[in-house]
Structures are given as structure tokens and as C-alpha cells.
Motif scaffolding. Structure first.
Motif, PDB file in Angstrom:
ATOM      1  N   PRO A 103      49.824 -37.411  47.699  1.00 29.25           N
ATOM      2  CA  PRO A 103      50.880 -36.759  46.919  1.00 29.25           C
ATOM      3  C   PRO A 103      51.759 -37.737  46.155  1.00 29.25           C
ATOM      4  N   VAL A 104      51.975 -38.927  46.694  1.00 29.02           N
ATOM      5  CA  VAL A 104      52.822 -39.913  46.030  1.00 29.02           C
ATOM      6  C   VAL A 104      52.154 -40.449  44.763  1.00 29.02           C
ATOM      7  N   CYS A 105      50.855 -40.590  44.789  1.00 31.73           N
ATOM      8  CA  CYS A 105      50.113 -41.175  43.668  1.00 31.73           C
ATOM      9  C   CYS A 105      49.648 -40.124  42.659  1.00 31.73           C
ATOM     10  N   ARG A 106      49.546 -38.886  43.105  1.00 31.46           N
ATOM     11  CA  ARG A 106      48.879 -37.853  42.314  1.00 31.46           C
ATOM     12  C   ARG A 106      49.509 -37.622  40.942  1.00 31.46           C
ATOM     13  N   SER A 107      50.827 -37.646  40.853  1.00 27.98           N
ATOM     14  CA  SER A 107      51.481 -37.286  39.595  1.00 27.98           C
ATOM     15  C   SER A 107      51.026 -38.156  38.435  1.00 27.98           C
ATOM     16  N   CYS A 108      50.801 -39.448  38.694  1.00 29.14           N
ATOM     17  CA  CYS A 108      50.314 -40.343  37.635  1.00 29.14           C
ATOM     18  C   CYS A 108      48.791 -40.321  37.526  1.00 29.14           C
ATOM     19  N   HIS A 109      48.132 -40.339  38.662  1.00 22.22           N
ATOM     20  CA  HIS A 109      46.678 -40.480  38.637  1.00 22.22           C
ATOM     21  C   HIS A 109      45.954 -39.223  38.186  1.00 22.22           C
ATOM     22  N   ASP A 110      46.619 -38.075  38.220  1.00 19.92           N
ATOM     23  CA  ASP A 110      46.006 -36.872  37.656  1.00 19.92           C
ATOM     24  C   ASP A 110      45.827 -37.008  36.152  1.00 19.92           C
TER      25      ASP A 110
ATOM     26  N   ILE B 213      45.693 -40.372  34.667  1.00 24.53           N
ATOM     27  CA  ILE B 213      44.962 -41.626  34.445  1.00 24.53           C
ATOM     28  C   ILE B 213      43.488 -41.512  34.807  1.00 24.53           C
ATOM     29  N   ASP B 214      43.220 -41.030  36.005  1.00 26.70           N
ATOM     30  CA  ASP B 214      41.874 -41.130  36.559  1.00 26.70           C
ATOM     31  C   ASP B 214      40.804 -40.336  35.809  1.00 26.70           C
ATOM     32  N   PRO B 215      41.086 -39.104  35.336  1.00 28.23           N
ATOM     33  CA  PRO B 215      40.022 -38.392  34.621  1.00 28.23           C
ATOM     34  C   PRO B 215      39.485 -39.156  33.409  1.00 28.23           C
ATOM     35  N   ILE B 216      40.371 -39.863  32.717  1.00 23.50           N
ATOM     36  CA  ILE B 216      39.920 -40.658  31.568  1.00 23.50           C
ATOM     37  C   ILE B 216      39.010 -41.779  32.036  1.00 23.50           C
TER      38      ILE B 216
ATOM     39  N   VAL C 292      43.888 -46.361  27.712  1.00 28.91           N
ATOM     40  CA  VAL C 292      43.773 -45.255  26.760  1.00 28.91           C
ATOM     41  C   VAL C 292      45.107 -44.530  26.615  1.00 28.91           C
ATOM     42  N   LEU C 293      45.778 -44.256  27.711  1.00 29.23           N
ATOM     43  CA  LEU C 293      47.060 -43.549  27.647  1.00 29.23           C
ATOM     44  C   LEU C 293      48.124 -44.369  26.925  1.00 29.23           C
ATOM     45  N   ARG C 294      48.128 -45.676  27.161  1.00 26.49           N
ATOM     46  CA  ARG C 294      49.145 -46.516  26.530  1.00 26.49           C
ATOM     47  C   ARG C 294      48.822 -46.842  25.082  1.00 26.49           C
TER      48      ARG C 294
END
Length: 218
Positions: A133-140, A142-145, A90-92
Motif C-alpha cells: 500500500p505504501v508503494c502502490r500510489s506511485c508504482h500503479d 510507473i510499473d505498467p509502462i 517515460v513519465l518524467r
């Protein structure tokens, strides 16, 4: 045998929007109807009716293209849904966001499968991304969608529970021009359908397709 399956159902839906609907991107993404034969009506849990006809999705969270079984099954695992695959797509593809592919140690961690837990939902298992913390910046982002689409399993069937746990499809869009909370997939799709970023992204892909080049700008 069925006259058409998941992908034919989607083609029929798109044709209905273009030929008999508003013909708009907003309707493609948030339409409260689909087109289905008897097999797909049963699969979607919809009332029986005329073959290959428009059928209302009122009273269900299923809306538009993202809730078509063709999309949901394509962006899932063999035996389970995949919030990350669905969210990244969805993001891409709808927001034209150039997501960074993790490399090095982070990339190795990203490739590791989320541990199976027969007593947890997929959302509960994947919550580890946001806790890191390492993954959060992207997955915040990606994951809700992906979590919004957890109302649909790996083949696109609607579900209210997974492993005897209720499905939580609520969340908050982040990093878009329509950021904000939603309670289910239908509400998320309504937000995306109203996004100028999504409209610009769609125009970019149409231009690239029409010009047969991936470099076509807006």
C-alpha cells in the motif's frame, strides 16, 4: 566492424523521420519502421537488406524511439531490465510528471533490490510494489509502462520468454490524458503518441533546450 551501434541507429532513425518522414512527434514515438545496418537488423531480428536503410517493423511490437535499443539499454540494469527506470523516464521525459522521490523509511525500502528469483519473470518479481500500500500510489503509474517494455531485455533484444515464463506486456496507462489498456509496447506507444500532454511536454523540453535554461515554461 559495425558502421554504427545502438546510438547511431537511433540518430539515423531520427534523421529519417525528420528528412524523409512526416517529421512529427507522433511518428518519432510510434513509427513502424527503423533504420538499421546488417548488425542492427540481426540484433532486432529483422530481414536482411540494404545497409543503413529504412526497414519495416510490421509484425513486431517494436515501435518508435522507446523501442530503440539505445533507450532500452540505457534505462536498464547491468544484467536485467528495469521496469522502474524505464517507467520513471517515460513519465518524467515524455509526460513532464514531477514524480516524488521517496524519502525516510519509504526511501530506504525503495532502495532495496527486488529479490532474485530464477523461476520468475521480472514483472512477477516487481509486482510486490503494487501489493504494498505504501508503494502502490506511485508504482500503479510507473510499473505498467515499464512492464510494457519487458518484451525487450536489458540490451534491447526482443524476447517472448524470461526464465521459461511467457512475457506479459499488457497493462493500463494511469494518471495520463490517454489512460486505458494496451496489450504490448506498440499499443502503449500509440497511446502516448496521441497524447496532448506528451506534445506539451515535448514543446517544453525543446524550448528549454533552445533557450539554454531549465526554467523555460510552456
Amino acid at each position: 566492424s559495425a558502421r554504427y551501434g545502438h546510438f547511431d541507429n537511433t540518430e539515423a532513425f531520427v534523421a529519417e523521420v525528420i528528412q524523409h518522414g512526416q517529421g512529427s512527434l507522433e511518428e518519432l514515438l510510434a513509427a513502424d519502421f527503423t533504420v538499421a545496418n546488417a548488425t542492427m537488423r540481426s540484433f532486432y531480428g529483422l530481414p536482411s537488406g540494404p545497409a543503413s536503410a529504412r526497414v519495416s517493423l510490421a509484425g513486431t511490437p517494436r515501435r518508435g524511439l522507446l523501442a530503440q535499443a539505445s533507450f532500452l539499454a540505457t534505462y536498464a540494469g547491468r544484467d536485467e531490465s528495469s521496469p522502474v527506470k524505464r517507467g520513471v523516464t517515460v513519465l518524467r521525459r515524455l509526460l513532464c510528471q514531477d514524480l516524488m522521490i521517496p524519502t525516510g523509511p519509504v526511501g530506504v525500502r525503495a532502495m532495496m533490490p527486488v529479490p532474485v528469483d530464477p523461476n520468475a519473470t521480472t514483472r512477477q518479481r516487481f509486482a510486490a510494489h503494487s501489493a504494498d500500500p505504501v508503494c502502490r500510489s506511485c508504482h500503479d503509474q510507473i510499473d505498467p509502462i515499464g512492464f510494457a517494455l519487458e518484451e525487450f531485455d536489458h540490451v534491447g533484444r526482443y524476447r517472448e520468454q524470461e526464465n521459461n515464463q511467457p512475457i506479459d506486456a499488457s497493462g493500463t496507462l494511469a494518471g495520463t490524458d490517454v489512460d486505458g489498456p494496451f496489450q504490448n509496447a506498440g499499443e502503449m506507444m500509440a497511446r502516448l503518441a496521441a497524447s496532448p500532454e506528451v506534445t506539451r511536454c515535448f514543446a517544453r523540453f525543446v524550448l528549454r533546450f533552445a533557450s539554454a535554461t531549465s526554467a523555460a515554461p510552456l
